[in-house]
Motif scaffolding. Sequence first.
Motif, PDB file in Angstrom:
ATOM      1  N   GLU A 500       0.823  -1.199   0.000  1.00  0.00           N
ATOM      2  CA  GLU A 500       0.000   0.000   0.000  1.00  0.00           C
ATOM      3  C   GLU A 500       0.863   1.258   0.000  1.00  0.00           C
ATOM      4  O   GLU A 500       0.636   2.196  -0.765  1.00  0.00           O
ATOM      5  N   LYS A 501       1.903   1.235   0.845  1.00  0.00           N
ATOM      6  CA  LYS A 501       2.763   2.402   0.985  1.00  0.00           C
ATOM      7  C   LYS A 501       3.974   2.363   0.049  1.00  0.00           C
ATOM      8  O   LYS A 501       4.693   3.347  -0.080  1.00  0.00           O
ATOM      9  N   ASN A 502       4.217   1.171  -0.577  1.00  0.00           N
ATOM     10  CA  ASN A 502       5.384   0.988  -1.456  1.00  0.00           C
ATOM     11  C   ASN A 502       6.689   1.317  -0.726  1.00  0.00           C
ATOM     12  O   ASN A 502       7.546   2.061  -1.223  1.00  0.00           O
ATOM     13  N   GLU A 503       6.851   0.731   0.466  1.00  0.00           N
ATOM     14  CA  GLU A 503       8.072   0.966   1.223  1.00  0.00           C
ATOM     15  C   GLU A 503       8.419  -0.261   2.067  1.00  0.00           C
ATOM     16  O   GLU A 503       7.550  -1.065   2.420  1.00  0.00           O
ATOM     17  N   LYS A 504       9.716  -0.378   2.364  1.00  0.00           N
ATOM     18  CA  LYS A 504      10.181  -1.474   3.215  1.00  0.00           C
ATOM     19  C   LYS A 504       9.676  -1.253   4.630  1.00  0.00           C
ATOM     20  O   LYS A 504       9.744  -0.138   5.157  1.00  0.00           O
ATOM     21  N   ILE A 505       9.234  -2.337   5.266  1.00  0.00           N
ATOM     22  CA  ILE A 505       8.783  -2.204   6.651  1.00  0.00           C
ATOM     23  C   ILE A 505       9.546  -3.131   7.593  1.00  0.00           C
ATOM     24  O   ILE A 505       9.344  -3.072   8.802  1.00  0.00           O
ATOM     25  N   GLY A 506      10.420  -3.975   7.030  1.00  0.00           N
ATOM     26  CA  GLY A 506      11.197  -4.838   7.915  1.00  0.00           C
ATOM     27  C   GLY A 506      11.924  -5.933   7.176  1.00  0.00           C
ATOM     28  O   GLY A 506      11.814  -6.069   5.951  1.00  0.00           O
ATOM     29  N   ARG A 522      -3.917 -17.790   2.423  1.00  0.00           N
ATOM     30  CA  ARG A 522      -4.995 -18.131   3.353  1.00  0.00           C
ATOM     31  C   ARG A 522      -4.477 -18.280   4.784  1.00  0.00           C
ATOM     32  O   ARG A 522      -5.117 -17.830   5.735  1.00  0.00           O
ATOM     33  N   MET A 523      -3.311 -18.941   4.911  1.00  0.00           N
ATOM     34  CA  MET A 523      -2.762 -19.188   6.247  1.00  0.00           C
ATOM     35  C   MET A 523      -1.746 -18.125   6.648  1.00  0.00           C
ATOM     36  O   MET A 523      -1.220 -18.151   7.753  1.00  0.00           O
ATOM     37  N   ASN A 524      -1.451 -17.210   5.722  1.00  0.00           N
ATOM     38  CA  ASN A 524      -0.465 -16.149   5.945  1.00  0.00           C
ATOM     39  C   ASN A 524       0.880 -16.736   6.378  1.00  0.00           C
ATOM     40  O   ASN A 524       1.490 -16.294   7.353  1.00  0.00           O
ATOM     41  N   LYS A 525       1.321 -17.729   5.610  1.00  0.00           N
ATOM     42  CA  LYS A 525       2.635 -18.343   5.828  1.00  0.00           C
ATOM     43  C   LYS A 525       3.493 -18.108   4.598  1.00  0.00           C
ATOM     44  O   LYS A 525       3.006 -18.195   3.459  1.00  0.00           O
ATOM     45  N   ILE A 526       4.757 -17.846   4.839  1.00  0.00           N
ATOM     46  CA  ILE A 526       5.699 -17.629   3.747  1.00  0.00           C
ATOM     47  C   ILE A 526       6.733 -18.740   3.787  1.00  0.00           C
ATOM     48  O   ILE A 526       7.290 -19.043   4.855  1.00  0.00           O
ATOM     49  N   TYR A 527       6.977 -19.346   2.631  1.00  0.00           N
ATOM     50  CA  TYR A 527       7.924 -20.467   2.548  1.00  0.00           C
ATOM     51  C   TYR A 527       9.148 -20.023   1.741  1.00  0.00           C
ATOM     52  O   TYR A 527       9.025 -19.524   0.625  1.00  0.00           O
ATOM     53  N   ILE A 542       2.228 -12.916  10.372  1.00  0.00           N
ATOM     54  CA  ILE A 542       1.793 -11.980  11.414  1.00  0.00           C
ATOM     55  C   ILE A 542       2.946 -11.697  12.383  1.00  0.00           C
ATOM     56  O   ILE A 542       3.263 -10.546  12.686  1.00  0.00           O
ATOM     57  N   LYS A 543       3.598 -12.767  12.846  1.00  0.00           N
ATOM     58  CA  LYS A 543       4.687 -12.612  13.807  1.00  0.00           C
ATOM     59  C   LYS A 543       5.963 -12.077  13.154  1.00  0.00           C
ATOM     60  O   LYS A 543       6.809 -11.490  13.826  1.00  0.00           O
ATOM     61  N   GLY A 544       6.093 -12.313  11.839  1.00  0.00           N
ATOM     62  CA  GLY A 544       7.268 -11.823  11.134  1.00  0.00           C
ATOM     63  C   GLY A 544       8.550 -12.524  11.525  1.00  0.00           C
ATOM     64  O   GLY A 544       9.604 -11.880  11.627  1.00  0.00           O
TER      65      GLY A 544
END
Length: 628
Positions: A500-506, A522-527, A542-544
């Motif tokens: 949305e903001k087009n910027e790095k957040i972490g 759906r599960m908000n998991k990144i592999y 979510i936890k990052g």
Amino acid sequence: MRKFIFVIIFIFLVFGSWKMLGEERVRDTIWLWQPGEYGIKEGKAPSGICINLKTNRIYVTNYYSDNVSVIDGKTDRVIDTIDVGVQPISVGVNPVTNRIYVSNWGEHDISVIDGEKGKVIETIKGKVFGNVNPITNRVYMINHDNTISVMDGENDKVIQKMRVGNTPLGIGINVKTNMIYISVYEDNAVCVVDGETNEVIEKIDVPGMHPSEVHVDSKRNKIYVLSDNAIVVIDGKTNKIVETIGINGNEGMCINPKMDKIYMIPLYKNIIKVINGERYEVIKKIEVKDGSFGLNFHGMCVDLETNKIYVTNPEDDTVIVIDGGEDKIIEKVDLRWNPGKIRVNPKTNMLYVTNSNPGRSNISVINGETKEVTRVDVGKWISGICVNPNTNKIYITQARDGVHIEKAHFVSVLDGKTNRVIKRISVGRYPGEVCANPKTNRIYVVDDIDNTVSVIDGEKDEVIWEIKGIEGGGICVNSETNMLYVTDCKNSSITVIDGEKNEKIGKVKVDSGPTEVCVNSRMNKIYVVADHGRIIDVIDGIKGRVIKTIKQEREFLGNFNEICINPKTSRIYVTDSEDNIVIIIDGKRDKVLQRIKVQGTPGEICLNPITNKVYVTNEGAGKISIIY
């Protein structure tokens, strides 16, 4: 009645789920190309190689596919394939007539190719090609009765025969002195022939060495004779041996008179040795990382105009290109059709496969229902591809490579209805991976040189933003959260970008060498495929942070490569190119469920969530395996 309906629903759910989530296997294959398509065929086990300096064409004999690959010396790309006899092993060219002579081991004859027409115009029986003197336009052939035929290069008619000894093998020519040097294997000798009279004027003994190849440096009047255990150096003025360079077996050799260097491949070693032609010392070892030397019929030649050395590698069906100045590998010319990236539009059930080599890049558009394949030319140097199913547009990044920076680096926009390029969007210096967010109609392009992510408006197809400071490789987007994830191999992390903001957040720290990334929205998991393919890190969106690490089991020694996810079933599909398998992981428990054997080396992988079919490209085989 309600009980009956419940039983029916229960049976449907159980057996429907079993059909969707049960044992999967390869059930079908789509062939991307047919032999002879576009005049180009696969080249299997390249052996002999030569170059016509006048036309800047390189000719490579392919021992197991009975053809010759023609490479453009300007682009180092295959531009044609010519069918010849059985098991072609060596090749030579007459630059005066633009004829190419191919020795066929399986039929003991020579195919004569017209270099302009690219066709075989004659077959010479019972001979093996030796060499050509372009100054006198004489062609020297080795006969199976241990004689040498001298032919008129204009019409390939024999004008004289001469006997030099038992088993003549190699022929070298000094074009300045018109002296011909012929190695005689059984006699352990090199015969010196006067090119004017075609008479043997001297015989140089090389005791116990069994000489084979002969190479001549006309500029310095040096003759290099390859034998079983040494390279013998002969002074052309005195016809005396001036040096013997000891070797332990040899698979190929050539000389670069421009730089006064000798190039040789030691037997069963994945290196190319560079020898100084003045001191006869090894000055460099060029490591060949991909493929291995071991078939014992490598060919080598030098382009004196471009100062490039071409080396055939039959182990992986490639031609290695070496810079003769810096003595480093600058290119690998693949003689096979290589399907690369693969993406699917689930709404139209159309697949898009990038094809690179030989000689060109294009897109195979495949109908998922009928399996009909249509070829679409979009230009060269394809690096990445993605599909926006909502707009039915395909975005293709195109860049030469990270070394040869050229002006035209762009994203081609393909209309999925017409299969036509409707726009080219200029981006940074090296656009690589690309992904789309169908919900926001934004396309994101990673630039490996500029360290940026370009944001493209999918409606106008224009760059609207540039996110800087992104050292990236792979990229994916969670369309539900509008978050992007970019692999940072250098810093062993995943960069998180707010769409949305087009910027790095972490950043999320992962194991070393993250290469591929995908998301279960759906599960908000990144592999993340990390640690150079040895593990998969699972990130909680979510936890990052990494919440689990999936490893290969001990009995499987291969690596994780490409990855895709079915968000409906929460199954993750990963290719393993070393074991030639596709691994299925349960995304709910993050455990390996199944391993599916595929034919050929699995490369890219994608899934159609509507049909629940998984498509896997087979590198070098020109086909796609379908799993369901």
